[in-house]
Design an enzyme around this catalytic site. Structure first.
Site, mmCIF file in Angstrom:
data_model
loop_
_atom_site.group_PDB
_atom_site.id
_atom_site.type_symbol
_atom_site.label_atom_id
_atom_site.label_comp_id
_atom_site.label_asym_id
_atom_site.label_seq_id
_atom_site.Cartn_x
_atom_site.Cartn_y
_atom_site.Cartn_z
ATOM 1 N N LYS A 54 0.953 -1.273 -0.059
ATOM 2 C CA LYS A 54 0.034 0.137 0.092
ATOM 3 C C LYS A 54 1.014 1.132 -0.273
ATOM 4 O O LYS A 54 1.904 1.300 0.824
ATOM 5 C CB LYS A 54 -0.881 -0.012 1.170
ATOM 6 N N SER A 129 -9.657 1.610 2.671
ATOM 7 C CA SER A 129 -8.883 2.262 1.849
ATOM 8 C C SER A 129 -7.752 1.536 1.141
ATOM 9 O O SER A 129 -7.135 1.968 0.330
ATOM 10 C CB SER A 129 -7.985 3.375 2.705
ATOM 11 N N SER A 153 -9.836 -0.998 7.132
ATOM 12 C CA SER A 153 -9.375 -0.831 5.551
ATOM 13 C C SER A 153 -8.965 -1.997 4.898
ATOM 14 O O SER A 153 -8.424 -1.778 3.984
ATOM 15 C CB SER A 153 -8.625 0.600 5.807
#
Length: 459
Positions: A54, A129, A153
């Protein structure tokens, strides 16, 4: 497969999957350099695997943008501890994955570089996210991926995309090198196509880190094994997580999973977590407050592009840089966080939210102290929703986190695993455990996977 072959195959997959917009930074040159590094290093527990990161985990070879214009082109002078541990374990770092800007969102529609598409239905969102990480694993582009959890997330996009997402206990994995969002909530977490893959990656990155004082003085997590059955295991079903208006497909998927748990010999017990209803409002006070404090450092002085305001003074620099660099969701949370911490309002909002957080923690402690080993719930109230469906209504977007943010507020380990599909869309079930009891949670997930067809239509 040799490291060179893995690098070539991963590059081809990344190129083929470009339509998903799930990877923000990758190149064949960097993949080939990774292959040469691996060939010169001893084999590790992650050898032969590829990992996406990420893009809020700092790296020295890729830019770290947090999917924000304010960090465009930023390259860190140091590497996150979790990333270094992934490298040391022999994995090939494949790409930096797209995300909601600064990890603020539940759909990966709030990236400054465009939304991520759901790998099974491009009209839908992959969750957020960490939607880019989830989409890359679901599409088979990388073996596993690292994401970050602040309020669900990783588990929420894992549920939407039909993969396994594991959030460890707060303090199990070093946060050093994770761009801070909510410092009392943030956890680096893992994705995999199966519990084994996600657990293997978690074991590799876990353990105390002197660079992060919030890590516990505990050894790395040992890889759990899949039990033949779950006899003697007590699994609680919190009634607050099964409302009457729960999506019928989600309910059907969870019913299948509960039946499978019973078949494995687990004792199923109805329990109550009465303060669950406080979780979303509590989270969306604590989270923006911590975000406002953490994002104050992005002011156009040290990081990213600098925009000079018309007045030419320091305040104009801050206004212009932050106004142009931050997207609408980040600005919204900074404003909310600044408000709830401001003089005259901190007692009314922030302190009361912290008191409510303690009530939520106490609920979990009481249930686990009463002999419950694990909790099972839906991960999300619905399957993946359509792009644009909730962007104009932030409250409805926030409610997508209703089943995942309580474990984050309590700092407990939790995971999502696929429990079926409804009209082709994946459905996730959630397991939660007591603090630092990841081993029992992961073992139960492996056992459940062994008897549950995660691709079956549930209704």
């Amino acid at each position: 497969m040799t490291s060179t072959a893995l690098a070539g195959e991963t590059g081809k997959k990344l190129k083929d999957a470009a339509v998903l917009n799930a990877a923000l930074s990758w190149s064949q040159e960097l993949l080939d350099a990774e292959a040469r590094r691996l060939d010169a290093a001893p084999a590790g527990v992650l050898s032969g695997t590829s990992v996406a990161l990420k893009d809020n985990l700092v790296t020295t070879d890729h830019p770290t943008t947090c999917a924000s214009r304010i960090l465009q082109g930023y390259v860190s002078p140091f590497e996150a501890t979790a990333v270094q541990r992934v490298r040391d374990a022999g994995a090939l770092i494949a790409a930096k994955a797209n995300l909601d800007e600064f990890a603020m969102g539940s759909s990966t529609e709030h990236s400054a570089y465009g939304r991520v598409l759901h790998p099974l239905d491009h009209a839908r969102v992959p969750g957020g996210s960490s939607g880019g990480s989830a989409a890359l694993v679901a599409a088979g582009v990388t073996t596993t991926a690292l994401g970050s959890e602040t309020g669900g997330s990783v588990r929420q996009p894992a549920s939407f995309c039909g993969v396994v997402g594991v959030k460890p206990s707060y303090g199990r994995v070093s946060r050093f090198g994770l761009v801070a969002f909510g410092s009392s909530l943030d956890c680096i977490s893992t994705f995999g196509p199966t519990t084994h893959h996600a657990a293997q990656l978690l074991c590799a990155i876990s353990g105390h880190d002197p660079l992060d004082p919030t890590t516990r003085a505990q050894p790395p997590l040992a890889m759990p094994t899949a039990p033949k059955d779950l006899r003697g295991v007590v699994i609680g079903l919190p009634r607050e997580y099964f409302p009457t208006d729960l999506h019928p497909g989600v309910r059907a998927g969870c019913d299948r999973a509960i039946a499978a748990l019973r078949h494995l010999g687990a004792e199923i017990r109805d329990v109550s977590l009465p303060n669950t209803g406080l979780a979303v409002p509590t989270y969306y006070i604590v989270n923006p407050a911590e975000a406002a404090a953490n994002l104050a450092r992005f002011d156009g002085v040290r990081y990213g592009p600098r925009h000079i305001g018309p007045e030419g003074d320091v305040r104009a620099l801050y206004r212009a840089t932050r106004g142009q660099g931050f997207g609408p969701e980040v600005r919204r949370r900074i404003l909310v966080g600044t408000f709830v911490l401001s003089a005259g309002y901190s007692d009314q909002y922030y302190r009361r939210a912290q008191a409510a957080r303690q009530l939520i923690i106490d609920d979990f402690h009481r249930v686990f102290a009463a002999g419950v080993d694990l909790l099972f719930t839906p991960t999300t109230p619905t399957p993946a929703f359509k792009a644009g469906e909730k962007t104009d209504d932030p409250v409805q977007m926030y409610l997508a986190d209703i089943f995942v943010c309580p474990a984050s507020l309590a700092g407990l380990p939790a995971l999502s695993l696929p429990v079926g599909r409804d009209q082709g869309l994946p459905l996730g079930g959630q397991l939660m455990a007591a603090d630092f009891n990841e081993a029992a949670m992961l073992s139960a997930s492996m056992a459940l996977e062994s008897v549950l067809d995660a691709t079956a239509e549930v209704r």
